[in-house]
Design a protein around this motif. Structure first.
Motif, PDB file in Angstrom:
ATOM      1  N   ASP A  41     192.132  65.654 -13.792  1.00  0.00           N
ATOM      2  CA  ASP A  41     191.624  64.617 -12.887  1.00  0.00           C
ATOM      3  C   ASP A  41     190.675  65.252 -11.881  1.00  0.00           C
ATOM      4  N   ILE A  91     186.545  64.490  -9.598  1.00  0.00           N
ATOM      5  CA  ILE A  91     185.362  63.684  -9.328  1.00  0.00           C
ATOM      6  C   ILE A  91     184.182  64.317 -10.066  1.00  0.00           C
ATOM      7  N   HIS A  92     183.510  63.531 -10.895  1.00  0.00           N
ATOM      8  CA  HIS A  92     182.393  64.058 -11.676  1.00  0.00           C
ATOM      9  C   HIS A  92     181.343  64.642 -10.734  1.00  0.00           C
ATOM     10  N   THR A 145     177.868  62.281 -11.152  1.00  0.00           N
ATOM     11  CA  THR A 145     177.928  60.820 -10.997  1.00  0.00           C
ATOM     12  C   THR A 145     178.839  60.381  -9.858  1.00  0.00           C
ATOM     13  N   ASN A 146     179.691  61.312  -9.387  1.00  0.00           N
ATOM     14  CA  ASN A 146     180.692  61.020  -8.350  1.00  0.00           C
ATOM     15  C   ASN A 146     181.742  60.008  -8.801  1.00  0.00           C
ATOM     16  N   LYS A 147     181.838  59.770 -10.091  1.00  0.00           N
ATOM     17  CA  LYS A 147     182.876  58.886 -10.617  1.00  0.00           C
ATOM     18  C   LYS A 147     184.183  59.656 -10.784  1.00  0.00           C
ATOM     19  N   LYS A 148     185.299  58.944 -10.586  1.00  0.00           N
ATOM     20  CA  LYS A 148     186.604  59.563 -10.779  1.00  0.00           C
ATOM     21  C   LYS A 148     186.883  59.685 -12.270  1.00  0.00           C
ATOM     22  N   MET A 149     187.151  60.904 -12.710  1.00  0.00           N
ATOM     23  CA  MET A 149     187.442  61.172 -14.112  1.00  0.00           C
ATOM     24  C   MET A 149     188.937  61.437 -14.272  1.00  0.00           C
TER      25      MET A 149
END
Length: 202
Positions: A168, A170-171, A174-178
Motif C-alpha cells: 500500500d 501513494i503513487h 499520480t498521487n493516487k492511493k495504490m
C-alpha cells in the motif's frame, strides 16, 4: 509481479528475477524507459508481490518510497505452535533494531505441530530474514523454514509458508492511493480453506 519461490530477486546468479524481467515485461514507451528492475527484495524462498520499475524515474521514486518507509508491506505466514492473538516483536537483527507486528487470523489444531496459525505480519523495519528470525525468536517459526525452524518440526518439499500479500502506497506520479494484493499459493488454502473470507485487515 508475483514472485515464485526458489528464485533470487537479484545477485550474481544467472537465474534471477532481475535477469528475467527484460524478456518477460513489455518495455515502457516513456522517454526515460530503461531495463525493468525490482525496486525491493524478497527472500529466495518467499513468494508474493514484487514491485518493478520500468523507467529511470519510477525506479528512483519507488526506491525512495521504500527507503523512507512510505510503502506498507503485509505478509501472510503459517506458523507452528500456540501463540498470542496479536503482538509486537522487537529484537536486534543484523546488529540493528528490528520491529514486526503480527495478528493471528486463524488457528487450527495439528497432530504433528500442536497448532498451525495463519498470521498477518507487518514488518516496521527491513532487516535480512527479519520475519523468519522474529517468529522463530518467540517459539513460533514459519512452517517449512529449514534455517530458523525447530529441528524436529521441519517439513521437506513444501517450501517456506511466507507470502508477500499486499503493498500500500501513494503513487509517486499520480498521487493516487495504490493497494495491491496477491492471494497466497494453494498450499496455504489447503491448510486454511477459502482465505478470501478471512479478515486480513485485523
Amino acid at each position: 509481479m508475483n514472485k515464485p519461490a526458489g528464485i533470487l530477486v537479484s545477485g550474481n546468479s544467472f537465474k534471477t528475477i532481475d535477469n528475467a524481467l527484460e524478456q518477460n515485461i513489455v518495455k515502457s514507451t516513456l522517454a526515460d524507459a530503461t531495463k525493468p528492475r525490482p525496486t525491493h527484495r524478497l527472500d529466495y524462498p518467499t513468494t508474493g508481490l514484487l514491485l518493478i520499475g520500468k523507467t529511470s524515474a519510477s525506479i528512483l521514486a519507488l526506491n525512495k518510497l521504500f527507503e523512507n518507509k512510505k510503502i506498507t508491506k503485509t505478509y501472510l505466514a503459517v506458523t507452528i505452535g500456540k501463540m498470542p492473538v496479536k503482538g509486537i516483536i522487537s529484537t536486534i537483527v543484523d546488529n540493528k533494531e528490528a520491529l514486526s507486528k503480527y495478528n493471528v487470523i486463524k488457528s487450527v489444531a495439528s497432530k504433528r505441530f500442536s497448532y498451525l496459525n495463519l498470521v498477518k505480519l507487518k514488518p516496521e523495519t527491513g532487516r535480512k530474514h527479519q520475519l523468519r528470525v522474529h517468529l522463530s525468536s518467540i517459539g513460533n517459526p514459519i512452517l517449512g523454514d529449514a534455517q530458523y525452524g525447530l529441528e524436529d518440526k521441519i517439513i521437506k518439499g513444501k517450501g517456506l509458508y511466507l507470502h508477500a500479500y499486499s503493498l500500500d502506497f501513494i503513487h509517486p506520479f499520480t498521487n493516487k492511493k495504490m493497494s495491491l494484493k496477491k492471494v497466497p499459493h494453494k498450499k496455504f488454502t489447503k491448510l486454511f480453506p477459502a482465505p478470501l473470507d478471512y479478515d486480513f485487515s485485523v
